[in-house]
Design a protein around this motif. Structure first.
Motif, short mmCIF file in Angstrom:
data_model
loop_
_atom_site.label_atom_id
_atom_site.label_comp_id
_atom_site.label_asym_id
_atom_site.label_seq_id
_atom_site.Cartn_x
_atom_site.Cartn_y
_atom_site.Cartn_z
N ALA A 55 72.59 -22.78 80.08
CA ALA A 55 73.77 -22.97 79.57
C ALA A 55 73.65 -23.98 78.64
O ALA A 55 74.85 -24.67 78.39
N TYR A 56 72.53 -24.46 78.23
CA TYR A 56 72.40 -25.49 77.41
C TYR A 56 73.15 -25.36 75.79
O TYR A 56 72.98 -24.33 75.53
N PRO A 57 73.70 -26.08 75.50
CA PRO A 57 74.60 -25.99 74.21
C PRO A 57 73.75 -26.05 72.91
O PRO A 57 73.84 -27.09 72.04
N TYR A 58 72.85 -25.12 72.64
CA TYR A 58 72.00 -25.22 71.43
C TYR A 58 72.98 -25.16 70.17
O TYR A 58 74.12 -24.47 70.13
N PRO A 59 72.88 -25.91 69.19
CA PRO A 59 73.50 -25.79 67.89
C PRO A 59 73.16 -24.51 67.21
O PRO A 59 72.18 -23.75 67.37
N PRO A 60 74.36 -23.99 66.57
CA PRO A 60 74.15 -22.60 65.89
C PRO A 60 72.86 -22.58 64.93
O PRO A 60 72.63 -23.59 64.16
N GLY A 61 72.27 -21.55 64.80
CA GLY A 61 71.37 -21.45 63.84
C GLY A 61 69.80 -21.79 64.48
O GLY A 61 68.89 -21.60 63.66
N THR A 62 69.97 -22.31 65.95
CA THR A 62 68.75 -22.34 66.59
C THR A 62 67.92 -21.16 66.74
O THR A 62 68.46 -20.08 67.20
N THR A 63 66.55 -20.93 66.62
CA THR A 63 65.79 -19.82 66.95
C THR A 63 65.50 -19.76 68.10
O THR A 63 64.99 -20.89 69.06
N LEU A 64 66.06 -18.84 69.13
CA LEU A 64 65.76 -18.74 70.73
C LEU A 64 65.09 -17.33 70.93
O LEU A 64 65.30 -16.45 70.40
N THR A 88 58.47 -10.55 68.03
CA THR A 88 58.87 -11.10 66.59
C THR A 88 60.16 -11.55 66.41
O THR A 88 61.14 -10.86 67.01
N VAL A 89 60.54 -12.71 66.20
CA VAL A 89 61.69 -13.27 66.08
C VAL A 89 62.24 -13.61 64.54
O VAL A 89 61.38 -13.62 63.73
N GLN A 90 63.31 -13.62 64.56
CA GLN A 90 64.13 -13.74 63.17
C GLN A 90 64.64 -15.18 63.20
O GLN A 90 65.27 -15.57 64.25
N SER A 91 64.29 -16.05 62.23
CA SER A 91 64.55 -17.47 62.11
C SER A 91 66.33 -17.42 62.15
O SER A 91 67.12 -16.70 61.73
N GLY A 92 66.74 -18.46 63.29
CA GLY A 92 67.98 -18.81 63.43
C GLY A 92 68.79 -17.65 64.35
O GLY A 92 70.09 -17.71 64.55
N MET A 93 67.97 -16.81 65.01
CA MET A 93 68.83 -15.66 65.91
C MET A 93 68.23 -15.86 67.43
O MET A 93 67.08 -16.76 67.52
N MET A 94 68.69 -15.32 68.07
CA MET A 94 68.21 -15.06 69.41
C MET A 94 67.38 -13.59 69.81
O MET A 94 68.15 -12.55 69.46
#
Length: 193
Positions: free
Chosen positions: A93-102, A179-185
């Motif tokens: 439940a950590y409040p990551y800021p918007p735009g963090t790649t997760l 493969t991850v997209q930058s700024g997405m989960m």
């Protein structure tokens, strides 16, 4: 007269800053203990007998995973060298800021049973080919059992390859490429045997 026996500082594993305003409780060798909260997420433990202790840090909100460290009493001198710095790993439940790649997901075993305490590591490169790692472990309780979340830091390419490693004593280690997209989960499920 009160004698200072141990000091810990809690650090936010995502920001690298002191984990201020964190609601925590402590167990010393399995027994509740009260610490004196200070500024910058320092906690002081007075009047402990000499010896080695296991200190468990329990977060009341699932922002961070519970951590356990060893404390040695008496303090070594000078005091600044005796502070035990504890990096708190972000929880589900950590409040990551918007735009963090997760990268988030759940680790399960046979019959889809959640597996807590799995060490999860991500190896990846930034857009400038700098090698980076991120690590956490799967959560151990309640509705988040077996879940994990990893934040990838650095300036990433629009799409980045990540190699995930999952390990826990008694289970066969697993590697998975995503493969991850930058700024997405990116959601990942893993089954261990």
């Amino acid at each position: 007269m009160i004698t200072l026996s141990a000091v810990v500082q809690l650090i936010d594993g995502f920001t690298g800053q002191p984990a201020v305003a964190l609601e925590v409780s402590f167990l010393l060798d399995g027994k509740p203990v009260v610490a004196q909260a200070k500024q910058q997420a320092f906690y002081a433990f007075p009047d402990l007998d000499d010896g080695q202790y296991r200190l468990k840090i329990i977060c009341r909100k699932p922002w961070f995973l519970d951590q356990e460290v060893k404390l040695q009493v008496p303090l070594s001198e000078p005091l600044v060298d005796a502070i035990t710095v504890v990096t708190m790993l972000p929880g589900p439940a950590y409040p990551y800021p918007p735009g963090t790649t997760l990268i988030a997901g759940q680790v399960v075993a046979a019959k889809q049973q959640p597996v807590p305490g799995v060490e999860v590591m991500a190896n990846y490169q930034t857009a400038r080919a700098n090698v980076k790692t991120a690590s956490t472990r799967s959560f151990g309780a309640g509705r988040h059992a077996g879940c994990f979340t990893l934040a990838l830091t650095g300036n990433l390419a629009p799409q980045s390859a990540v190699v995930l490693s999952f390990s826990k004593s008694g289970l066969k280690s697993v590697q998975k490429s995503v493969t991850v997209q930058s700024g997405m989960m990116q959601c990942v499920s893993v089954e261990m045997q």
